[in-house]
Each structure stands twice: as structure tokens, then as C-alpha cells.
Design a protein around this motif. Structure first.
Motif, PDB file in Angstrom:
ATOM      1  N   ASN A 294      -2.745   5.487   9.110  1.00  0.00           N
ATOM      2  CA  ASN A 294      -2.110   5.671   7.814  1.00  0.00           C
ATOM      3  C   ASN A 294      -3.160   5.828   6.720  1.00  0.00           C
ATOM      4  O   ASN A 294      -2.994   6.616   5.781  1.00  0.00           O
ATOM      5  CB  ASN A 294      -1.222   4.461   7.514  1.00  0.00           C
ATOM      6  N   LYS A 321       6.169   8.723   3.887  1.00  0.00           N
ATOM      7  CA  LYS A 321       6.028   7.291   4.131  1.00  0.00           C
ATOM      8  C   LYS A 321       7.114   6.520   3.387  1.00  0.00           C
ATOM      9  O   LYS A 321       7.376   6.751   2.209  1.00  0.00           O
ATOM     10  CB  LYS A 321       4.653   6.797   3.696  1.00  0.00           C
ATOM     11  N   LYS A 324       5.648   3.112   0.911  1.00  0.00           N
ATOM     12  CA  LYS A 324       4.468   3.371   0.102  1.00  0.00           C
ATOM     13  C   LYS A 324       4.610   2.767  -1.295  1.00  0.00           C
ATOM     14  O   LYS A 324       5.575   3.022  -2.017  1.00  0.00           O
ATOM     15  CB  LYS A 324       4.243   4.884  -0.006  1.00  0.00           C
ATOM     16  N   SER A 359      -1.652   2.119   0.447  1.00  0.00           N
ATOM     17  CA  SER A 359      -0.234   2.292   0.119  1.00  0.00           C
ATOM     18  C   SER A 359       0.559   0.998   0.179  1.00  0.00           C
ATOM     19  O   SER A 359       1.735   0.965  -0.168  1.00  0.00           O
ATOM     20  CB  SER A 359       0.401   3.307   1.090  1.00  0.00           C
TER      21      SER A 359
END
Length: 363
Positions: A294, A321, A324, A359
Motif C-alpha cells: 500500500n 482505497k 484512506k 494513508s
């Protein structure tokens, strides 16, 4: 041929696919599995929905954006065509095989969407399960024969190989698919790894370390899937609207159930990693962490390409995602937040409360 009976004692409570140690004669096992496969393909959509209801947390679309019925249909056509073209296939150079082993909600669909973008790779998302269906997979595992299980792996690999040669233009040199722990990995464990190693199959072990985010992903998807108002559930969103729908869900604060999930997931990861190391050695398989993938999609994919001895290519995913930029605490109600944090912080899993990705801002 006599099949070995599975004998094992797993170091955790395995309620996710270990169906027993019954031994059957080989021709009956193969016949039963083939019958289950045919039935599962005819009933593919209802079968997959049933499996989804039973905590199977994977996508309603495969990594290329096709519906599962389309994916299963294509796999069936390719599988049927394998027998008809066996003489042609035998004359061609065999393709390199790989299998990705993981747990649900560990980023497998995201990984496959990247992996399959390489011009020399064909990576299918859970091909074995989608081809057999829930009943076929359960019957196969209950039979207790690793040889019969390997026969089904061969059928999936043959179908993908044919597809790679005839559909993708012949540039593909590596084919494989993903298998979840509860789809035979835990049940056949070291016997399965020995068979794969003897056949030269490359193993990629995808692990998600942050079990809190995995738990949140599982729970929000379960709640969204059971929403009686919503007509379609998308486990792997491709739009901001789908992401917002999942982000708005609040999950329960059953902290000890949560800790049990954390421990089971962690124990299973360690158990599988120990078995892989014992069979393949430290360098004979590749472990990839979802958090690293990621954080650096291309860098981690390049390491996989190196492991398979392939040239680097730029790859991108169509998936968006889900979590996030959102704090984990935002998924819990105000009355549960403090208690959930306290129990986790005083456990061996306190690290999941800390930021571990650009994130993920932490708890």
C-alpha cells in the motif's frame, strides 16, 4: 493409488475451512469433485452469494472488473477447452506457475489487480474457489486427499495456461491464482506445500499485519452486504461513492470477540509462515506485507517481479482505497471508543493503534 490421510493438530481454533480427515478412494473423490464442479458452475451466482454470506470477504467483481459469473464462465470454457487441445498444449513450452496464499481482507484483490497488469503474468483472483464453488470446495476438503486437491489445482492452472496462450496473445510466461487459508491451505498444510515445492510452483505469501484494519474491513463489508435496502454490495470499491458508503458504517464494540479475531489471524499467519519456511527455506518463497504494498505499489511489485525473474513493468490498480485518511476510532460509536481503545492498548496488539501507513493516521 492410495491417498494419505491428513493428520494434524492446528495451534489455533480453525473454524474457517478445516472440514476433517476423512479418506476416500481416489476415483470416488475425483468423480465427486467433478460433479460438484459442474453443479457449482450451473449455480455459480447463488453459490457465490451463499459463500459471501458465510464471511467470505472477497469481491463481487474479479480484479479485472468482470462479474463473478463472467469470470467463472470464462474459467469453465477454458477448462473444458484444455482437454480438447491437450495435444497442442503438450507440444508447447510449459508456463511457470505460482500461487498467492493469504487470508480474506488482506488486499488480495488489490494485489491481483496490480500483478495481472504485467504483460507476462496472468493472475486470477481465487480461481480454484470460483471454479468449484462453495459445495465443491467443501467436498474436496472433506475428502481429505491432498492428491485430489492437487488435481483441481492442475485443472485451474491448465485453464489459465490455455487462456494465457490463446486469449492474451501468447506473451504470458507465468500463470497462477490466489488461495485463501480456509480454501485448503490450513486443511492440507505441509502436505500441500510439499506437493507444490516438488512441482516447482512459486509461492507468494501476502500478509496484512494491521489486524484492526482487517477487522474493520471485514465488519463494514459484512454490514454493508446485509443491508436490505442496498441492491448491490461492492467489497472492493472503484468509486468515491462506494468508498463513502463503507466509511459511513459503524461497527460493534465487542472487544473480546475482536481480540479473539486478532489472535486467530496472527496465529494462522505464523503457522503458515513456519510451514513455508520448513518446506521452502527462507529464500524459497516470497512474503509481501500489505502495508508495504500500500505504501509503495510499484516498489513492492518490482520485488515480486525479481522473485519470478521477470523484467520490471509499471503497473496500476483500478481499485480505490477504502479507509484512506480515516482514523480507526471513527468506525466505532462514541460510547464504545474509549473501551475499545483501552482493551487494545493493554493487549499485545497495541501497535495497530499507531499510524503505519501514510494513508492511515492511527486510532
Amino acid at each position: 493409488m492410495q491417498y494419505r490421510t491428513m493428520k494434524q493438530s492446528l495451534p489455533f481454533n480453525n473454524n474457517h475451512g478445516h472440514y476433517g480427515n476423512k479418506s476416500k478412494p481416489s476415483f470416488l473423490v475425483v468423480f465427486a469433485v467433478m460433479a460438484m464442479s459442474a453443479w457449482a458452475l450451473l449455480e455459480s451466482s447463488s453459490t457465490i452469494d451463499t459463500y459471501t454470506t458465510k464471511n467470505h470477504d472477497d469481491a463481487n467483481l474479479d480484479h479485472s472488473g468482470r462479474s463473478l459469473s463472467e469470470a467463472v464462465g470464462n474459467a469453465s470454457l477454458a477448462s473444458d477447452a484444455v482437454d480438447a487441445s491437450s495435444s497442442t498444449s503438450e507440444a508447447e513450452q510449459p508456463l511457470h506457475k505460482f500461487i498467492v496464499i493469504s487470508q480474506q481482507r488482506s488486499g488480495t484483490a488489490f494485489f491481483a489487480s496490480l500483478f495481472d497488469k504485467h504483460s507476462h503474468i496472468r493472475c486470477s483472483h481465487e480461481d480454484l474457489f470460483y471454479r468449484l464453488g462453495l459445495w465443491g470446495m467443501k467436498t474436496l476438503i472433506e475428502a481429505g486427499s491432498v492428491e485430489a486437491y492437487m488435481e483441481e489445482i492442475h485443472r485451474s492452472m491448465d485453464a489459465l495456461s490455455l487462456q494465457a496462450r490463446n486469449i492474451t496473445g501468447g506473451n504470458v510466461t507465468h500463470v497462477g491464482f490466489e488461495i485463501m487459508y480456509d480454501q485448503g491451505v490450513l486443511a492440507f498444510n505441509k502436505d500441500l506445500f510439499r506437493e507444490l515445492n516438488e512441482e516447482g510452483v512459486k509461492i507468494i505469501h501476502l500478509v496484512r499485519k494491521n489486524v484492526l484494519l482487517k477487522y474493520i474491513s471485514k465488519e463494514t463489508n459484512d454490514i454493508d452486504r446485509k443491508n436490505p435496502v442496498k441492491r448491490f454490495h461492492q467489497a472492493h470499491p472503484e468509486s468515491e461513492g462506494e468508498v463513502q458508503a463503507l466509511q459511513s458504517i459503524k461497527i460493534g464494540g465487542q472487544v473480546y470477540r475482536m481480540l479473539q479475531y486478532f489472535r486467530e489471524q496472527s496465529d494462522q499467519n505464523k503457522y503458515v509462515d513456519d510451514l513455508l519456511t520448513a518446506e521452502f527455506g527462507d529464500d524459497g518463497f516470497h512474503t509481501m506485507y500489505y502495508e508495504d504494498l500500500n505504501n509503495d505499489n510499484q516498489g513492492e511489485m518490482n520485488r515480486i517481479f525479481d522473485f519470478l525473474e521477470l523484467e520490471h513493468e509499471k503497473v496500476e490498480s483500478q481499485f480505490t482505497k477504502i479507509h484512506k485518511g480515516k482514523h480507526a476510532s471513527e468506525y466505532f460509536s462514541e460510547k464504545n471508543k474509549e473501551r475499545v481503545e483501552g482493551v487494545i492498548r493493554n493487549s499485545e496488539f497495541a501497535f495497530v493503534l499507531e499510524p503505519d501507513l501514510p494513508s492511515y493516521p492511527g486510532w
